[in-house]
Design an enzyme around this catalytic site. Structure first.
Site, PDB file in Angstrom:
ATOM      1  N   ARG A 164      40.491 -30.548  48.913  1.00 48.87           N
ATOM      2  CA  ARG A 164      41.550 -31.381  49.487  1.00 48.87           C
ATOM      3  C   ARG A 164      42.323 -30.713  50.616  1.00 48.87           C
ATOM      4  O   ARG A 164      43.095 -31.362  51.314  1.00 48.87           O
ATOM      5  CB  ARG A 164      42.515 -31.828  48.374  1.00 48.87           C
ATOM      6  N   GLY A 215      33.487 -23.893  35.949  1.00 49.63           N
ATOM      7  CA  GLY A 215      34.741 -24.067  35.217  1.00 49.63           C
ATOM      8  C   GLY A 215      35.518 -22.767  35.071  1.00 49.63           C
ATOM      9  O   GLY A 215      34.997 -21.675  35.329  1.00 49.63           O
ATOM     10  N   GLY A 262      46.655 -29.627  31.660  1.00 49.04           N
ATOM     11  CA  GLY A 262      46.290 -29.441  30.263  1.00 49.04           C
ATOM     12  C   GLY A 262      47.543 -29.547  29.406  1.00 49.04           C
ATOM     13  O   GLY A 262      48.583 -28.969  29.724  1.00 49.04           O
ATOM     14  N   ASN A 273      46.994 -27.548  46.363  1.00 46.63           N
ATOM     15  CA  ASN A 273      45.713 -28.232  46.463  1.00 46.63           C
ATOM     16  C   ASN A 273      45.529 -28.980  47.775  1.00 46.63           C
ATOM     17  O   ASN A 273      44.412 -29.265  48.170  1.00 46.63           O
ATOM     18  CB  ASN A 273      45.558 -29.239  45.311  1.00 46.63           C
ATOM     19  N   ARG A 294      58.979  -6.963  73.581  1.00 42.63           N
ATOM     20  CA  ARG A 294      57.627  -6.756  73.043  1.00 42.63           C
ATOM     21  C   ARG A 294      57.512  -5.380  72.379  1.00 42.63           C
ATOM     22  O   ARG A 294      58.453  -4.592  72.395  1.00 42.63           O
ATOM     23  CB  ARG A 294      56.619  -6.960  74.167  1.00 42.63           C
ATOM     24  N   TYR A 318      60.759  -7.559  84.736  1.00 41.27           N
ATOM     25  CA  TYR A 318      59.782  -6.958  83.821  1.00 41.27           C
ATOM     26  C   TYR A 318      59.946  -5.449  83.797  1.00 41.27           C
ATOM     27  O   TYR A 318      59.952  -4.797  84.846  1.00 41.27           O
ATOM     28  CB  TYR A 318      58.351  -7.311  84.254  1.00 41.27           C
ATOM     29  N   GLY A 335      66.960  -3.982  97.901  1.00 40.23           N
ATOM     30  CA  GLY A 335      66.279  -5.207  97.469  1.00 40.23           C
ATOM     31  C   GLY A 335      64.967  -5.409  98.209  1.00 40.23           C
ATOM     32  O   GLY A 335      64.837  -5.058  99.388  1.00 40.23           O
ATOM     33  N   ARG A 348      60.382  -1.669 102.852  1.00 40.67           N
ATOM     34  CA  ARG A 348      60.023  -3.046 103.195  1.00 40.67           C
ATOM     35  C   ARG A 348      60.038  -3.143 104.712  1.00 40.67           C
ATOM     36  O   ARG A 348      60.571  -2.260 105.392  1.00 40.67           O
ATOM     37  CB  ARG A 348      61.018  -4.040 102.593  1.00 40.67           C
TER      38      ARG A 348
HETATM   39  C1  UD1 Z   1      43.586 -25.725  34.898  1.00 44.33           C
HETATM   40  C2  UD1 Z   1      43.694 -25.749  33.367  1.00 44.33           C
HETATM   41  C3  UD1 Z   1      44.798 -26.725  32.959  1.00 44.33           C
HETATM   42  C4  UD1 Z   1      46.109 -26.337  33.591  1.00 44.33           C
HETATM   43  C5  UD1 Z   1      45.945 -26.239  35.108  1.00 44.33           C
HETATM   44  C6  UD1 Z   1      47.190 -25.657  35.718  1.00 44.33           C
HETATM   45  C7  UD1 Z   1      41.428 -25.344  32.606  1.00 44.33           C
HETATM   46  C8  UD1 Z   1      40.223 -25.941  32.004  1.00 44.33           C
HETATM   47  N1  UD1 Z   1      42.451 -26.162  32.822  1.00 44.33           N
HETATM   48  O1  UD1 Z   1      43.149 -27.006  35.279  1.00 44.33           O
HETATM   49  O2  UD1 Z   1      44.941 -26.700  31.558  1.00 44.33           O
HETATM   50  O3  UD1 Z   1      47.119 -27.256  33.279  1.00 44.33           O
HETATM   51  O4  UD1 Z   1      44.849 -25.366  35.458  1.00 44.33           O
HETATM   52  O5  UD1 Z   1      47.120 -25.682  37.108  1.00 44.33           O
HETATM   53  O6  UD1 Z   1      41.470 -24.168  32.856  1.00 44.33           O
HETATM   54  N2  UD1 Z   1      38.316 -21.859  39.472  1.00 44.33           N
HETATM   55  C9  UD1 Z   1      37.294 -20.956  39.592  1.00 44.33           C
HETATM   56  N3  UD1 Z   1      36.052 -21.296  39.162  1.00 44.33           N
HETATM   57  C10 UD1 Z   1      35.779 -22.496  38.595  1.00 44.33           C
HETATM   58  C11 UD1 Z   1      36.828 -23.427  38.476  1.00 44.33           C
HETATM   59  C12 UD1 Z   1      38.100 -23.082  38.906  1.00 44.33           C
HETATM   60  O7  UD1 Z   1      37.508 -19.845  40.093  1.00 44.33           O
HETATM   61  O8  UD1 Z   1      34.613 -22.709  38.228  1.00 44.33           O
HETATM   62  C13 UD1 Z   1      39.646 -21.482  39.910  1.00 44.33           C
HETATM   63  C14 UD1 Z   1      40.194 -22.394  40.988  1.00 44.33           C
HETATM   64  O9  UD1 Z   1      39.881 -21.903  42.270  1.00 44.33           O
HETATM   65  C15 UD1 Z   1      41.679 -22.329  40.725  1.00 44.33           C
HETATM   66  C16 UD1 Z   1      41.779 -22.108  39.214  1.00 44.33           C
HETATM   67  O10 UD1 Z   1      40.523 -21.605  38.815  1.00 44.33           O
HETATM   68  O11 UD1 Z   1      42.273 -21.237  41.375  1.00 44.33           O
HETATM   69  C17 UD1 Z   1      42.120 -23.370  38.443  1.00 44.33           C
HETATM   70  O12 UD1 Z   1      41.098 -24.318  38.618  1.00 44.33           O
HETATM   71  P1  UD1 Z   1      41.370 -25.853  38.736  1.00 44.33           P
HETATM   72  O13 UD1 Z   1      40.083 -26.554  38.967  1.00 44.33           O
HETATM   73  O14 UD1 Z   1      42.491 -26.122  39.676  1.00 44.33           O
HETATM   74  O15 UD1 Z   1      41.836 -26.168  37.229  1.00 44.33           O
HETATM   75  P2  UD1 Z   1      42.634 -27.423  36.754  1.00 44.33           P
HETATM   76  O16 UD1 Z   1      41.713 -28.552  36.586  1.00 44.33           O
HETATM   77  O17 UD1 Z   1      43.805 -27.620  37.648  1.00 44.33           O
HETATM   78 MG    MG Z   2      44.317 -27.003  39.667  1.00 38.57          MG
END
Ligand code: UD1
Ligand code: MG
Length: 485
Positions: free
Chosen positions: A29, A96, A160, A249, A359, A392, A449, A466
């Site tokens: 985003r 994840g 969460g 985001n 500068r 300058y 001058g 000059r």
């Molecule tokens: C996560 C939490 C949620 C919490 C929220 C707070 C989980 C499953 N959920 O959700 O409970 O309320 O954060 O903001 O953890 N990232 C990786 N690799 C991945 C996925 C994510 O490095 O495979 C990183 C992202 O870049 C980010 C962070 O982990 O910095 C959180 O990921 P994001 O996808 O924003 O998690 P949420 O769905 O917001």
């Molecule tokens: Mg998030």
């Protein structure tokens, strides 16, 4: 002598800390080619804020999980890591948050306490994390707990949810928005994405994660379930301040967080006594230190390290970076000062601007006057020297009480090398002069001058270089030829 007992709540603080930073996400985003964690807040990459916090916690190491734009993120961080030992692990593909933290297992030592942070949540305070860490082993407890940073949100959508036991004193699960029942969706307490957990236990719980959920992802939040199954108490450190856990985001969220950060910083400055014409119209992208009775007008931007001495006044619309402004100096409107690596020094009681440009390496002593459209670079100006209009000064050493005329310049660059110009005490340089360096104007001397000075001059001399003025009396200007019919 009194003996200080190590109380239990400090126990977990004394354990080696290893910070894990999740930074593999794409940040779709943001609609930017720059990885999200490198977007800037208050002039610093988001990830830089997070690692700064880790450094303040005196963490033993920080393990940064990279994925999208990994090489770029790693290169940017390597530059700004300071004292903190930073390791990178790559997560490809991104399955994840649980999968992300699984990648760090080989880097985590069993004796450590792990604090999990997100690379896109920049404003968590060190004290908050210390309090969270203290929850791992609180009071008289003899076993470790899993500590979650949580807060109540008026609109918890997307987060969460924290599911507590009947008494409400500990946590049973974190349920993601997409997996939550209608009742669970009513819960206002949300997980911030930040937890503190002993490394050894974290590893065993990570090994048990699966992706049987609405998003088909490995959720880090499922470690709660496994902790509960192991009989480990899960506690929440519940805070009020949303700013500390707000993630970035989108460009809108980044801008909102920037404004919130700037306003907070402005309020802190006012608490120290700084007088701001409008706290909503100040931007500090770095560190601004102010002595007593500093006044700052609207729309000023401060970058890098800036120090303002007692009674300094900054006019509207100034940009000031990497500079020290000594007591009583006045910086008038629209002045641009950037010391970059060399720094800029403005002496006591000096008057700068409006529309002046200082500068790198501009080193001005007390009571120097720099007026409109004057540029000073890599030059020292001694007490009371003045360059008031359209001039300058580059690579120059300017003596006390020198008056440097309007439109005069130092020609410091011969196309290949730079050379110095020395203007000794009490010299008067007329208007529109070119001082062709290397050259020295002797003390007390005067330059007429319009002179182009290429040879050094003797003290006390008047130097003029000059064309001599000639006048032809009764000169008839050409007449316009009548048009042929
Ligand atoms: C996560 C939490 C949620 C919490 C929220 C707070 C989980 C499953 N959920 O959700 O409970 O309320 O954060 O903001 O953890 N990232 C990786 N690799 C991945 C996925 C994510 O490095 O495979 C990183 C992202 O870049 C980010 C962070 O982990 O910095 C959180 O990921 P994001 O996808 O924003 O998690 P949420 O769905 O917001
Ligand atoms: Mg998030």
């Amino acid at each position: 002598m009194q003996e200080t007992s190590v109380n239990q709540s400090t126990f977990s603080l004394e354990r080696p800390l290893d910070v894990v930073v999740m930074a593999a996400g794409k940040g779709t985003r943001m609609k930017s080619r720059l990885p999200k964690v490198l977007q800037r807040l208050a002039g610093k990459p988001l990830l830089g804020h997070v690692l700064g916090t880790a450094a303040q916690l005196k963490a033993r190491s920080a393990v940064v999980i990279t994925g999208h734009g990994a090489a770029e993120v790693e290169a940017a961080v390597a530059k700004t890591s300071g004292d903190l030992a930073i390791k990178f692990v790559r997560q490809e593909p991104q399955l994840g948050t649980g999968h992300a933290v699984q990648q760090t297992v080989p880097e985590l030592v069993d004796d450590g306490l792990v604090v999990v942070l997100s690379g896109d949540v920049p404003l968590t305070q060190t004290d908050t994390l210390k309090a969270l860490i203290a929850c791992v082993r609180e009071g008289a407890a003899t076993t470790d707990r899993l500590a979650l940073l949580t807060l109540d949100m008026p609109n918890p959508t997307g987060y969460g949810r924290i599911v507590r036991n009947a008494q409400g004193d500990h946590v049973l699960a974190i349920v993601e928005q997409k997996d939550a029942s209608p009742e669970q969706l009513q819960i206002r307490e949300v997980y911030s994405g930040i937890m503190a957990v002993p490394a050894k236990q974290l590893k065993t719980w990570l090994a048990k994660l699966d992706n049987n959920n609405a998003q088909g992802e490995y959720y880090l939040t499922d470690v709660v379930k496994w902790a509960v199954a192991d009989g480990v108490k899960v506690v929440a450190h519940r805070i009020q301040d949303e700013l500390q856990v707000t993630g970035v985001n989108s460009p809108q969220q980044l801008a909102q967080l920037e404004r919130a950060y700037q306003l907070k910083n402005a309020n802190e400055l006012m608490l120290q006594g700084v007088r701001l014409a409008d706290p909503a119209r100040l931007d500090v992208r770095g560190e601004l230190h102010c002595e007593a009775d500093v006044e700052i007008d609207v729309n000023c931007v401060f970058e890098g390290q800036v120090h303002l001495g007692e009674g300094v006044r900054i006019g509207p619309n100034c940009v000031i970076a990497n500079a020290r402004i000594a007591a009583g100096a006045v910086i008038h409107a629209f002045t641009h000062i950037d010391g970059e690596k060399l720094g800029v020094m403005v002496g006591e009681g000096s008057l700068i601007g409006p529309f002046a440009r200082l500068r790198p390496g501009a080193d001005l002593a007390a009571e120097v006057h720099i007026g409109n459209f004057v540029e000073v670079k890599n030059s020292t100006m001694a007490k009371g020297a003045k360059a008031n209009h359209l001039a300058y000064l580059g690579d120059a050493t300017v003596g006390e009480r020198v008056n440097y005329g309007a439109g005069s310049i130092t020609a410091n660059y011969d196309g290949a090398n730079k050379h110095r110009t020395v203007i000794e005490n009490d010299v008067h340089i007329g208007s529109n002069c070119v001082l062709i360096a290397p050259v020295t104007i002797g003390a007390g001397g005067t330059v007429g001058g319009g002179s182009a000075i290429s040879k050094s001059t003797e003290p006390g001399a008047l130097s003029v270089a000059r064309g001599r003025q000639t006048s032809i009396a009764n000169w008839q200007r050409p007449q316009k030829t009548p048009k042929a019919k």
